[in-house]
Design a protein around this motif. Sequence first.
Motif, PDB file in Angstrom:
ATOM      1  N   ASP A 186      -9.670   6.263   2.165  1.00  0.00           N
ATOM      2  CA  ASP A 186     -11.128   6.226   2.085  1.00  0.00           C
ATOM      3  C   ASP A 186     -11.604   7.116   0.939  1.00  0.00           C
ATOM      4  O   ASP A 186     -11.228   8.285   0.844  1.00  0.00           O
ATOM      5  CB  ASP A 186     -11.729   6.713   3.417  1.00  0.00           C
ATOM      6  N   GLY A 187     -12.397   6.554   0.034  1.00  0.00           N
ATOM      7  CA  GLY A 187     -12.923   7.320  -1.083  1.00  0.00           C
ATOM      8  C   GLY A 187     -11.996   7.416  -2.275  1.00  0.00           C
ATOM      9  O   GLY A 187     -12.287   8.154  -3.220  1.00  0.00           O
ATOM     10  N   TYR A 188     -10.891   6.682  -2.254  1.00  0.00           N
ATOM     11  CA  TYR A 188      -9.945   6.756  -3.369  1.00  0.00           C
ATOM     12  C   TYR A 188     -10.604   6.276  -4.658  1.00  0.00           C
ATOM     13  O   TYR A 188     -11.283   5.252  -4.688  1.00  0.00           O
ATOM     14  CB  TYR A 188      -8.711   5.888  -3.089  1.00  0.00           C
ATOM     15  N   VAL A 189     -10.397   7.014  -5.726  1.00  0.00           N
ATOM     16  CA  VAL A 189     -10.949   6.665  -7.036  1.00  0.00           C
ATOM     17  C   VAL A 189      -9.799   6.547  -8.032  1.00  0.00           C
ATOM     18  O   VAL A 189      -9.026   7.506  -8.202  1.00  0.00           O
ATOM     19  CB  VAL A 189     -11.960   7.721  -7.534  1.00  0.00           C
ATOM     20  N   SER A 205       0.846  -1.192   0.000  1.00  0.00           N
ATOM     21  CA  SER A 205       0.000   0.000   0.000  1.00  0.00           C
ATOM     22  C   SER A 205       0.885   1.247   0.000  1.00  0.00           C
ATOM     23  O   SER A 205       1.957   1.246   0.609  1.00  0.00           O
ATOM     24  CB  SER A 205      -0.901   0.018   1.247  1.00  0.00           C
ATOM     25  N   ASP A 206       0.425   2.300  -0.691  1.00  0.00           N
ATOM     26  CA  ASP A 206       1.172   3.563  -0.755  1.00  0.00           C
ATOM     27  C   ASP A 206       2.656   3.278  -0.982  1.00  0.00           C
ATOM     28  O   ASP A 206       3.516   3.657  -0.183  1.00  0.00           O
ATOM     29  CB  ASP A 206       0.966   4.349   0.533  1.00  0.00           C
ATOM     30  N   ILE A 251       2.353  -2.050  -8.939  1.00  0.00           N
ATOM     31  CA  ILE A 251       1.311  -1.685  -7.970  1.00  0.00           C
ATOM     32  C   ILE A 251       0.970  -0.201  -8.093  1.00  0.00           C
ATOM     33  O   ILE A 251      -0.202   0.181  -8.194  1.00  0.00           O
ATOM     34  CB  ILE A 251       1.771  -2.022  -6.535  1.00  0.00           C
ATOM     35  N   TYR A 252       2.006   0.635  -8.082  1.00  0.00           N
ATOM     36  CA  TYR A 252       1.775   2.075  -8.156  1.00  0.00           C
ATOM     37  C   TYR A 252       1.109   2.452  -9.478  1.00  0.00           C
ATOM     38  O   TYR A 252       0.142   3.234  -9.505  1.00  0.00           O
ATOM     39  CB  TYR A 252       3.104   2.817  -7.990  1.00  0.00           C
ATOM     40  N   ALA A 253       1.614   1.904 -10.580  1.00  0.00           N
ATOM     41  CA  ALA A 253       1.066   2.220 -11.895  1.00  0.00           C
ATOM     42  C   ALA A 253      -0.382   1.768 -12.021  1.00  0.00           C
ATOM     43  O   ALA A 253      -1.204   2.458 -12.629  1.00  0.00           O
ATOM     44  CB  ALA A 253       1.922   1.561 -12.981  1.00  0.00           C
ATOM     45  N   HIS A 254      -0.712   0.623 -11.420  1.00  0.00           N
ATOM     46  CA  HIS A 254      -2.102   0.142 -11.464  1.00  0.00           C
ATOM     47  C   HIS A 254      -3.039   1.139 -10.804  1.00  0.00           C
ATOM     48  O   HIS A 254      -4.064   1.527 -11.379  1.00  0.00           O
ATOM     49  CB  HIS A 254      -2.208  -1.215 -10.771  1.00  0.00           C
ATOM     50  N   HIS A 255      -2.700   1.563  -9.587  1.00  0.00           N
ATOM     51  CA  HIS A 255      -3.588   2.471  -8.854  1.00  0.00           C
ATOM     52  C   HIS A 255      -3.631   3.864  -9.482  1.00  0.00           C
ATOM     53  O   HIS A 255      -4.614   4.587  -9.293  1.00  0.00           O
ATOM     54  CB  HIS A 255      -3.159   2.564  -7.394  1.00  0.00           C
TER      55      HIS A 255
END
Length: 323
Positions: free
Chosen positions: A221-224, A136-137, A186-190
């Motif tokens: 929370d609420g990440y799009v 994560s992050d 991971i980063y590129a996906h998000h």
Amino acid sequence: MNILHLYDEDDHMAARYVALLVQASDGRAAMRSATSADGFRKCLLAQSADIVHVHGQPKVTLPSNCRCVLTPHGHQLQLSSLRPQPFVVIARSRMEQQALACPRCEVVPNPIITRTTTPDACARQMQAIYQRVLQSDVLPLMSNTTRQALTLLLAAAISADRRWLGHSGSGADDVLSQADFQKLYIYAHHEGVLPLLRMGLDVLGYDKAPAMEPFASYLPDGYVQPAPMPGADVTTLLVDVKANGPSLLRLCELAQALRSDRLDEDRLLSTLTQQHLVAFMSATLQLLAEQTLLTEGFMPCPPADNALTSQLRMQLQHRQHIC
């Protein structure tokens, strides 16, 4: 991974639980324990911790950049006041999960107080949660080389020709060979740029990238996840960045639009002036130079590195931050 367990020395339930986790983990993670503020500081000085697993409510101030997992063990806590905010809270039951009302809360039954689980099952669940925290992050966890690889791959995809990368392109293979590709994936996906990442690998002719492994991440929370805006012009993309903040996908789309042979720069600059967007464009161009290696030859106005640029840079860096 290195896990540092933190609990109060008088909290006997937490002490038993930690001892159980350490024994059942069977070396799958390096685990240490601290029961006081002084012990906690000594542990951190001796070896950095990937994750600090807090049990109960020890009276210790955590570093602002630590990745925290919290198991209340029945203690009543004001979760909103905790700093740093835990990546995830561990409840012992569905009932406790509902009572905690936390956006990131996992249920891991405690084998000390219930027969519905075993120490081994508990340890496996916790291992999966620790792994998810580390997935994560991931931007702050990237090395400088991995960040450089990300920029090179995006620049290659946007330009569609490694010759546009100049000197940076000549050393691309060395940079990519040292990159942590799982963090890149991971980063590129998000950020919605995974297709561009793969395109960049093709443009650079790099065939040694490992396959992407399955992963799970905790998100704010609420990440799009940003969605593509195919066919959008520069002004439309810039207005979206101003309204919603910069995402890596939107910056890449801007870089692509600015490279278009059909772009009329004089007309664009006139439109930006009428809509009072020139200063915002200048700040955004600085980010495009940093994130996609866009050169001034494709910029309708000079880039600016000022307070607005710093604000946009911070927004981009913290998009996936758990706060």
